[in-house]
Design a protein around this motif. Structure first.
Motif: not given
Length: 86
Positions: A16-35, A44-53
């Motif tokens: 649905r948001h392919a126009d905003k997305i440059e690339s993506y990936w998933m991995e199992c690591d301690d970040f997921g476990e901690r959260h 990773h968003l295409k240039h011009g898009w931002i994750n505001t927080p």
């Protein structure tokens, strides 16, 4: 052990948001476990898009639900001049 398949919810969001997305990936690591999630999901968003927080062009979450919420509330178009991270 977690499946290495992309959850259906996340795949729908990516499609649905392919126009905003440059690339993506998933991995199992301690970040997921901690959260309390199975993965570390990077989008990773295409240039011009931002994750505001985060004030960055990246969405990094531990669950598909958190990614959906980030796109619903936090991903915004700021324009090419303001998005100067790359």
């Amino acid at each position: 052990m977690h499946s290495n398949r992309i959850p259906v919810t996340l795949q729908r969001l990516l499609d649905r948001h392919a126009d905003k997305i440059e690339s993506y990936w998933m991995e199992c690591d301690d970040f997921g476990e901690r959260h309390q999630g199975p993965w570390s999901i990077w989008i990773h968003l295409k240039h011009g898009w931002i994750n505001t927080p985060a004030e960055s062009g990246t969405v990094h979450e531990a669950t598909a639900r958190d990614v959906v919420e980030a796109f619903r509330h936090d991903v915004r178009w700021v324009g090419l001049e303001k998005a100067n991270w790359g």
